[in-house]
Design an enzyme around this catalytic site. Structure first.
Site, short mmCIF file in Angstrom:
data_model
loop_
_atom_site.label_atom_id
_atom_site.label_comp_id
_atom_site.label_asym_id
_atom_site.label_seq_id
_atom_site.Cartn_x
_atom_site.Cartn_y
_atom_site.Cartn_z
N LYS A 1 38.41 -6.94 60.40
CA LYS A 1 38.64 -5.90 61.40
C LYS A 1 38.50 -4.52 60.76
O LYS A 1 37.90 -3.60 61.33
CB LYS A 1 40.02 -6.08 62.05
CG LYS A 1 40.06 -7.27 63.00
CD LYS A 1 41.46 -7.64 63.48
CE LYS A 1 41.39 -8.95 64.28
NZ LYS A 1 42.68 -9.40 64.81
N GLN A 50 48.76 -8.15 63.81
CA GLN A 50 48.10 -9.46 63.65
C GLN A 50 49.09 -10.60 63.90
O GLN A 50 50.20 -10.59 63.37
CB GLN A 50 47.50 -9.56 62.24
CG GLN A 50 46.68 -10.81 61.99
CD GLN A 50 45.39 -10.88 62.81
OE1 GLN A 50 44.84 -9.87 63.25
NE2 GLN A 50 44.90 -12.09 63.04
N ASP A 96 44.64 -5.00 71.77
CA ASP A 96 44.51 -6.47 71.85
C ASP A 96 44.56 -6.95 73.31
O ASP A 96 44.20 -8.10 73.59
CB ASP A 96 45.66 -7.14 71.09
CG ASP A 96 45.24 -7.62 69.71
OD1 ASP A 96 44.09 -8.05 69.57
OD2 ASP A 96 46.08 -7.56 68.79
N1 GUN Z 1 45.52 -13.80 65.75
C1 GUN Z 1 44.48 -14.57 66.14
N2 GUN Z 1 43.69 -13.90 66.99
C2 GUN Z 1 44.24 -12.67 67.14
C3 GUN Z 1 43.87 -11.52 67.89
O1 GUN Z 1 42.87 -11.48 68.61
N3 GUN Z 1 44.70 -10.45 67.76
C4 GUN Z 1 45.82 -10.48 67.00
N4 GUN Z 1 46.57 -9.38 66.97
N5 GUN Z 1 46.19 -11.52 66.31
C5 GUN Z 1 45.40 -12.62 66.37
#
Ligand code: GUN
Length: 277
Positions: A49, A93, A116
């Site tokens: 990311k 996350q 998100d």
């Molecule tokens: N863990 C797995 N996929 C995601 C996501 O799309 N966003 C976040 N914040 N955590 C995750």
């Protein structure tokens, strides 16, 4: 002959478009990325990311906290970021360590910075057709379909999986595109028969290679959200690709299908957040 939907190419195209927009409009964007604990998979996702942010021209501000961080410490950090005008988007996350209530943390994120799309307000807006942040994986699947010229309007779409992050928002987005939507799950009766009626089959069950050609209508479009590592070290999805692909018109591979789209759509949400904040 079937066509492979190239998620890597489409995600690169989206990131390039976003990079051009950020540059042309002189947008100054900043994403706070919060990682708690030392889950190795999460560390890889967060690293990817941050790399995508750099490519698009978004500043990423990293918070790497120990697994012993308390819920109230994390709430305090999120509240600080909510009130920081230099931050447009906040990403915490998941999964979080067990002693921290994920719902509580998600609810603490300001809806205007919820890149998100997990906040109940974002989910509610999606459900009633209002503008707001949309969960990145389902939003990415819509882009895969549209950019591969898949007609959604009036089609039968079957989604296997009802998670808050993929299945449910996926259903809302397909409904918004005028598909006739069915959501299946572990209690669904006659799963094969239901799947066989799908023009577009979206599989997010989390079981390696569970879907073979006996679930797929000839000429259907198949989207595979799953990702698993096999004993031989190779990656596979929820769909048995080699068995299913010859029966489809279009199909996503694993890796290189849905996966890269999640980050591209996160970048898109960050750009949108800059327009909101
Ligand atoms: N863990 C797995 N996929 C995601 C996501 O799309 N966003 C976040 N914040 N955590 C995750």
């Amino acid at each position: 002959m079937y066509e492979i939907i190239d998620g890597k190419a489409i995600s690169n195209q989206i990131k390039e478009e976003l990079r051009d927009k950020v540059k042309a409009e002189g947008l100054e964007l900043s994403l706070a990325v919060v990682l708690v604990g030392d889950d190795p998979a999460s560390a890889v996702y967060v690293g990817n990311k941050k790399k995508a942010c750099e490519f698009v021209g978004i500043k990423s501000v990293s918070y790497e906290l120990p697994a012993t961080t308390t819920e109230s410490e994390l709430v305090e950090l999120v509240e600080k970021l909510n009130n920081d005008d230099s931050i447009n988007g906040i990403l915490v996350q998941l999964p979080l360590p067990k002693h921290i209530n994920e719902d509580k943390i998600i609810k603490t994120i300001a809806p205007s910075k919820d890149v998100d799309g997990f906040h109940p307000e974002s989910v509610g807006k999606l459900s009633i057709g209002q503008k707001g942040f949309v969960s990145c994986t389902p939003a990415g699947i819509i882009q895969l379909l549209k950019r591969s010229d898949v007609d959604i309007d009036g089609k039968n779409c079957v989604i296997i999986g009802r998670s808050n992050i993929v299945g449910k928002p996926m259903a809302m987005l397909m409904l918004r595109e005028n598909a006739t939507v069915t959501i299946c799950h572990s209690h669904t009766k006659d799963l094969k028969d239901v799947c066989k009626r799908a023009d577009i089959l979206i599989v997010a069950i989390g079981k390696p290679m569970m879907i073979d050609s006996s679930y797929v209508k000839e000429g259907a479009v198949v989207i595979d959200v799953g990702i698993h590592r096999k004993d031989d070290g190779k990656l596979c999805g929820d769909v048995d690709f080699d068995d299913v692909a010859p029966h489809t018109s279009k199909i996503t591979p694993v890796p290189g299908g849905v996966g890269p789209m999640t980050i591209a759509m996160l970048m898109n949400n960050c750009v949108v957040s800059g327009e909101l904040n």
